[in-house]
Design an enzyme around this catalytic site. Structure first.
Site, mmCIF file in Angstrom:
data_model
loop_
_atom_site.group_PDB
_atom_site.id
_atom_site.type_symbol
_atom_site.label_atom_id
_atom_site.label_comp_id
_atom_site.label_asym_id
_atom_site.label_seq_id
_atom_site.Cartn_x
_atom_site.Cartn_y
_atom_site.Cartn_z
ATOM 1 N N GLY A 195 1.051 -1.029 -0.246
ATOM 2 C CA GLY A 195 0.035 0.210 0.230
ATOM 3 C C GLY A 195 0.891 0.883 0.028
ATOM 4 C CG LEU A 246 -0.723 1.094 -3.875
ATOM 5 C CD1 LEU A 246 -2.377 1.247 -4.642
ATOM 6 C CD2 LEU A 246 -0.409 0.487 -4.285
ATOM 7 C CG HIS A 253 3.116 0.793 -5.238
ATOM 8 N ND1 HIS A 253 2.796 2.194 -4.793
ATOM 9 C CD2 HIS A 253 3.576 -0.390 -4.568
ATOM 10 C CE1 HIS A 253 3.483 1.282 -3.386
ATOM 11 N NE2 HIS A 253 4.101 0.455 -3.890
ATOM 12 C CE LYS A 279 12.543 0.439 -3.519
ATOM 13 N NZ LYS A 279 11.732 1.019 -2.067
ATOM 14 C CB SER A 297 5.715 3.181 1.321
ATOM 15 O OG SER A 297 5.449 2.945 0.027
ATOM 16 N NE ARG A 298 10.260 1.070 5.293
ATOM 17 C CZ ARG A 298 10.040 -0.182 4.674
ATOM 18 N NH1 ARG A 298 10.595 -0.473 3.750
ATOM 19 N NH2 ARG A 298 10.306 -1.288 5.364
HETATM 20 P P1 AMP Z 1 6.033 -2.472 -1.590
HETATM 21 O O1 AMP Z 1 4.569 -1.587 -2.029
HETATM 22 O O2 AMP Z 1 7.199 -1.334 -1.055
HETATM 23 O O3 AMP Z 1 6.169 -3.569 -0.929
HETATM 24 O O4 AMP Z 1 6.369 -2.575 -2.687
HETATM 25 C C1 AMP Z 1 5.293 -3.111 -3.361
HETATM 26 C C2 AMP Z 1 6.150 -3.426 -5.043
HETATM 27 O O5 AMP Z 1 6.255 -2.359 -6.022
HETATM 28 C C3 AMP Z 1 7.207 -3.983 -4.899
HETATM 29 O O6 AMP Z 1 7.174 -5.682 -6.372
HETATM 30 C C4 AMP Z 1 8.857 -3.296 -4.957
HETATM 31 O O7 AMP Z 1 10.257 -3.737 -5.475
HETATM 32 C C5 AMP Z 1 7.751 -2.623 -6.119
HETATM 33 N N1 AMP Z 1 8.113 -1.216 -6.480
HETATM 34 C C6 AMP Z 1 8.369 -0.085 -5.301
HETATM 35 N N2 AMP Z 1 8.419 0.810 -5.740
HETATM 36 C C7 AMP Z 1 8.380 0.906 -7.072
HETATM 37 C C8 AMP Z 1 9.356 2.364 -8.179
HETATM 38 N N3 AMP Z 1 9.363 3.189 -7.715
HETATM 39 N N4 AMP Z 1 9.242 2.011 -9.285
HETATM 40 C C9 AMP Z 1 9.250 0.348 -9.813
HETATM 41 N N5 AMP Z 1 8.480 -0.284 -8.919
HETATM 42 C C10 AMP Z 1 8.111 0.001 -7.779
#
Ligand code: AMP
Length: 282
Positions: free
Chosen positions: A33, A35, A39, A152, A189-190
């Site tokens: 989330g 997003l 995402h 990423k 997200s961070r």
């Molecule tokens: P997270 O919500 O951070 O667990 O990320 C969910 C998915 O989104 C994971 O497959 C991440 O690698 C992808 N993701 C997060 N940030 C990016 C970004 N800047 N570019 C592409 N994919 C991302």
């Protein structure tokens, strides 16, 4: 068709089975989330591939260490639903923690240490065990033909590829390139945690990676020399504390002394209280 929000595990499986009976392939985009456009790129890719697209939003407690940010991780559900819908999701799946991890849950997926013990695994013990366990569970809950992951989180992508291969999972792992802010900072997200001072420093991480890629493009093959170029850029910003900065083989993540095809530079730094990761192909 209207996007559905589904919370129950049997309900999501029913929805994907119905879509499959209707001739659709299933695409899964696992997320925690908060997003953003990164995402959205994964969701757009899944929808663009013609998949019935399921976006899971689950802040997975088992991948957070005891001193990490589980409690304060952002959970802006309403805006997440908007982002997912605009990007073309068919289902947003928001399972309850108590249903994912009922009392007595005690089965774990461990991908081998060569991929998981080093890099992020060294500073986040147990992290990839939590990731592999939830991802396999989400695969079982939604039976995807394709699952989309961002480059990423490059080590995570390799862990999922290995899990999929080693356990003969009947799906394709689709990598999606990193989406960045205009100044180069990889979306995360961070990033919301960064103070305005830290936010101004953050893009220097990608500048350092690009410096390494430029040295490689100029035919430098010595990994130690390329790494020193990147380290100089990071050292120009004293607010950074380096967790790791490594040149590795892009499949095995083994460290390299000399560049070879498929080499990557992977980095993690701390900036204020926030940990940032990024990577680049060399
Ligand atoms: P997270 O919500 O951070 O667990 O990320 C969910 C998915 O989104 C994971 O497959 C991440 O690698 C992808 N993701 C997060 N940030 C990016 C970004 N800047 N570019 C592409 N994919 C991302």
């Amino acid at each position: 068709m209207q996007m559905q929000r589904i919370e129950g595990i049997t309900d999501v499986l029913r929805a994907v089975k119905a879509a499959r009976r209707g001739g659709r392939r299933i695409g899964l985009v696992p997320t925690m989330g908060a997003l953003h456009r990164g995402h959205a790129a994964l969701i757009e890719r899944a929808a663009g591939d013609g998949c019935f697209t399921v976006v899971s939003i689950f802040v997975n407690p088992t991948q957070f260490g005891p001193n990490e940010d589980l409690a304060r991780y952002p959970r802006p559900l309403e805006s997440d639903l908007q982002v997912a819908m605009a990007a073309g999701a068919d289902v947003v799946f928001t399972p309850a923690t108590a249903e994912v991890y009922p009392p007595g849950f005690d089965t774990w997926v461990e991908v081998g240490g060569e991929l998981t013990a080093r890099l992020c695994g060294a500073s986040r013990p147990g992290h990839f065990r939590g990731v592999a366990t939830i991802v396999l569970k989400l695969f079982n809950m939604t039976e995807p033909d394709r699952a989309y992951f961002g480059e990423k989180d490059y080590q995570q992508l390799q862990v999922i590829r290995r899990l999929t291969r080693d356990l003969d999972l009947p799906l394709e792992v689709v990598p999606v390139p990193t989406v960045r802010e205009e100044d180069g900072l990889a979306m995360s997200s961070r990033n919301k945690y960064l103070s305005s001072e830290a936010r101004a420093v953050a893009p220097w991480l990608y500048k350092a990676l690009k410096t390494a890629a430029e040295a490689a493009a100029a035919s430098e093959r010595n990994a130690g020399i390329i790494r020193r170029h990147a380290l100089e850029v990071i050292a120009s910003q004293p607010a950074f504390q380096i967790d790791y900065l490594e040149i590795v083989d892009g499949d095995s993540l083994r460290p390299l002394d000399e560049l070879q095809p498929g080499a990557m530079m992977l980095a993690a730094v701390r900036l204020g209280g926030t940990r940032l990761i990024d990577n680049i192909r060399l």
